[in-house]
Scaffold this motif. Structure first.
Motif, PDB file in Angstrom:
ATOM      1  N   ARG A   1      -2.452   4.512   1.872  1.00  0.00           N
ATOM      2  CA  ARG A   1      -2.564   4.185   3.291  1.00  0.00           C
ATOM      3  C   ARG A   1      -3.338   5.293   4.028  1.00  0.00           C
ATOM      4  N   ARG A   2      -3.000   6.558   3.691  1.00  0.00           N
ATOM      5  CA  ARG A   2      -3.684   7.676   4.321  1.00  0.00           C
ATOM      6  C   ARG A   2      -5.176   7.671   3.945  1.00  0.00           C
TER       7      ARG A   2
ATOM      8  N   ASP B   1       7.350  -1.546   0.495  1.00  0.00           N
ATOM      9  CA  ASP B   1       6.073  -1.862   1.129  1.00  0.00           C
ATOM     10  C   ASP B   1       5.630  -3.292   0.810  1.00  0.00           C
TER      11      ASP B   1
ATOM     12  N   VAL C   1       0.855  -1.177   0.000  1.00  0.00           N
ATOM     13  CA  VAL C   1       0.000   0.000   0.000  1.00  0.00           C
ATOM     14  C   VAL C   1       0.895   1.233   0.000  1.00  0.00           C
TER      15      VAL C   1
ATOM     16  N   ASN D   1      -0.673  -0.294  16.417  1.00  0.00           N
ATOM     17  CA  ASN D   1       0.158   0.457  15.465  1.00  0.00           C
ATOM     18  C   ASN D   1       1.418   1.041  16.107  1.00  0.00           C
TER      19      ASN D   1
ATOM     20  N   ARG E   1       5.179   4.170  12.731  1.00  0.00           N
ATOM     21  CA  ARG E   1       5.459   4.906  11.489  1.00  0.00           C
ATOM     22  C   ARG E   1       5.526   6.411  11.746  1.00  0.00           C
TER      23      ARG E   1
ATOM     24  N   ARG F   1      -6.906   5.109   3.071  1.00  0.00           N
ATOM     25  CA  ARG F   1      -7.546   3.981   3.748  1.00  0.00           C
ATOM     26  C   ARG F   1      -7.842   4.332   5.208  1.00  0.00           C
TER      27      ARG F   1
END
Lengths: 384, 249
Positions: A40-41, B141, A35, A223, B119, A43
């Motif tokens: 990603r952002r 990725d 991704v 995360n 991240r 999503r």
């Protein structure tokens, strides 16, 4: 061939300092495709909107003529979802806690025993927090021992601890009420003293708010560096240790957190149901949490709540349809899920949203074949 | 150049096999040392002893003057001795980038954090830069499991390198890598290592690779050091030519 000739061959082949590695994208299952940061952002934003929309719908349910029994069922499901969330945090490190009933019961009995002993604070919120804290303290003690074990040993030892508590709850009847258990009467919820016809609604909102807050906390955890370290432990403990991190400490920290969630869930069930019994610590209760974890999947912090809701619904209707063989119906549902969606119910949702996103991307830019990673192979390519 | 690692009379036998037999050696700061020798000569055992995986039955290992015997691998890694493995040890279900991000979070002692994301912008930038140094520019990725053997080896080394060690031990960094990719892997790897001031030790069976990249070569045989010197010196040694290179056998 001399070394210089070797080097020349290597340089001509385009390998060396400027070599660039590309992964074998075609060998990745569609769900595992990479991704980009932008995707990603997007999503994340989409996920946040969906989560808020679901929360809004859940918040509106009492106004949509939802019967009290269904609100009660959802309240129980969300409370159990909290316990399962703890189980899932451990599952991400390949640790099957087959004794999470220990913390479930510890949280519930904390509320019951405090009220029985005349504890001056008689509101559901501080009592639920205390249930979580006491369970975390128990997990901090048990975890010192369990963090050394993996696989079947971890699972069976955790069961053993929960069965020890079960026996204590049975035998110390002058304190715990034995098989009769304890009646739990919590007069207020966040200072509100609801009437009999509103109590289910107030409890529903109370547990929904706590579940939403804890789901956000769990999202931050999965995360975080610790969350990823647990996934690393699942993959390769050796690498974790040789990087200089303690596997045992990571497992211990996660175990205490999972224990606290178990206690919180147990305390909420005690407040909602109004009665607690030693069965909360029995191995079948722990098995139920594993069942729900498998049913929901571990791909998201929402998965345990979805799993718990479906579980409670299926059990409720299975019992209604077939009071003597409802377990068989429940088992059949899990069997179907395992066969067709090994990643649990969440994996079905994930697959559907991925397909929709790919369709949207293709529709937006049909010329580029967006979302299609095929044609990229792994090779030490020539200079970029 | 000061001594960073000193092995003194180290002994470790596995039954009749003398993996380390009164072995003594000193490693200097900033050196690139190649270790060669036949199978069972004690090369990997030496690395395993230094990194705490195997405990010697006798002798002493000192890192910057302090004994590291009996310390766990994790503690030795934290002191500044990291390693890569003959079979690359990666987090295969995670992406190449996530592998590196975990290494960086451990280096900065933030691995226990459970609120801030892995991240973070700063960590992402450093991870991308480090990976680019090791040749990973596209596809970071993708999952680490999709890498070919050469890529896995490099990522394994990159993860150990990211921890900013004083000594980096590489166990056969080119084993399993195709002949075509071998020099690409070593060029990339050594290019990064030689730009830093770290002491690199690599075990290797390919004498051409050793000759090209090692400042100093240690030849192991039956748990002892048969020869020690530059590649030209050791490969000219008749005992090495007979016992290790197999000439005249």
């Amino acid at each position: 061939m001399t070394l210089d000739q070797d080097a020349a061959v290597a340089r001509d082949a385009g390998v060396g300092r400027d070599a660039r590695f590309r992964s074998d994208a075609e060998s990745e299952p569609p769900g595992d495709r990479p991704v980009s940061p932008r995707a990603r952002r997007a999503r994340f934003e989409r996920g946040r909107l969906i989560a808020l929309a679901i929360l809004a719908v859940l918040a509106l349910l009492p106004f949509l003529g939802m019967p009290g029994w269904l609100l009660f069922l959802l309240t129980i499901a969300f409370s159990k979802g909290l316990v399962v969330l703890g189980v899932v945090l451990l599952l991400r490190g390949d640790l099957v806690s087959f004794g999470h009933g220990l913390y479930y019961a510890a949280g519930a009995y904390t509320v019951g025993l405090l009220l029985r002993a005349g504890f001056p604070v008689r509101d559901a919120f501080p009592l639920a927090v205390l249930g979580g804290v006491v369970a975390a303290l128990v997990a901090a003690l048990v975890g010192l021992f369990l963090a050394r074990y993996r696989g079947i040993f971890f699972g069976m030892l955790s069961t053993a601890f929960s069965m020890i508590l079960y026996s204590l709850l049975l035998k110390l009847y002058w304190v715990t009420g034995g098989t009769d258990g304890i009646a739990v009467r919590v007069p207020t919820t966040l200072g509100i003293q609801p009437s009999a016809d509103l109590i289910r609604v107030v409890q529903y909102y109370f547990v929904l708010a706590i579940a939403a807050g804890v789901a956000y906390l769990a999202y931050r955890v999965v995360n975080s560096p610790l969350g990823f370290l647990m996934r690393g432990i699942n993959d390769n403990e050796i690498r974790v240790e040789y990087m200089g991190a303690s596997v045992r400490r990571a497992i211990y920290q996660t175990y205490v957190l999972a224990g606290a969630l178990g206690g919180l869930g147990g305390a909420l069930v005690a407040v909602t149901v109004g009665h607690i019994a030693p069965d909360l610590a029995y191995w079948t209760a722990s098995g139920e949490f594993i069942f729900i974890a498998l049913l929901g999947g571990s791909g998201s912090v929402f998965a345990p709540f979805i799993g718990a809701t479906v579980f409670e619904m299926v059990r409720n209707y299975a019992f209604k349809l077939s009071p003597y063989t409802w377990q068989m119906l429940l088992g059949s549902v899990l069997l179907v899920i395992i066969l067709f969606a090994p990643g649990g119910l969440w994996s079905i949702i994930e697959r559907l949203t991925q397909r929709a996103a790919a369709r949207r991307a293709a529709a937006a830019d049909p010329g580029t074949g967006a979302g299609d990673d095929k044609g990229r192979g792994w090779a030490l390519s020539s200079k970029p | 150049m000061g001594v960073v690692l000193e092995a003194v009379n180290v002994v470790r036998h596995f039954g009749a096999v003398k993996a380390c037999d009164d072995l003594s050696v000193q490693l200097q700061e900033g050196q690139t040392v190649g270790i060669v020798g036949p199978n069972g000569s004690g090369k990997t055992t030496f690395v395993n002893i230094v990194t705490g995986y195997v405990k010697p039955t006798g002798g002493q290992i000192r890192f910057k003057g302090d004994s590291i015997i009996g310390l766990e691998p994790r503690k030795i890694a934290n002191l500044g001795i990291t390693r890569s493995f003959q079979v690359p040890q990666l987090y295969t279900s995670l992406t190449i980038l996530e592998n590196m991000l975990i290494a960086l979070s451990i280096r900065s002692k933030q691995q226990w954090g459970f609120w801030r994301p892995l991240r973070s912008a700063a960590r992402l930038e450093e991870a991308s830069r480090l990976l680019a140094d090791f040749g990973f520019t596209d596809g970071i990725d993708h999952k680490a499991s999709t890498l070919p053997e050469g890529g896995r080896k490099l990522l394994d080394v990159a993860l150990s390198f990211a921890l900013q060690p004083t000594i980096l031990l590489l166990d056969e960094p080119t084993s399993g890598v195709s002949v075509d990719d071998k020099f690409a892997v070593m060029d990339t790897l050594m290019g990064v290592v030689k730009h830093s001031a770290i002491t690199a030790v690599f075990i290797e069976h390919d004498m051409d690779v050793v000759a090209r990249y090692a400042d100093r070569v240690l030849v192991f045989s039956e748990g002892t050091i048969l020869a020690d010197g530059t590649s030209a010196e050791v490969f000219a040694n008749p005992a090495v030519r007979t016992h290790v290179l197999g000439e005249g056998v």
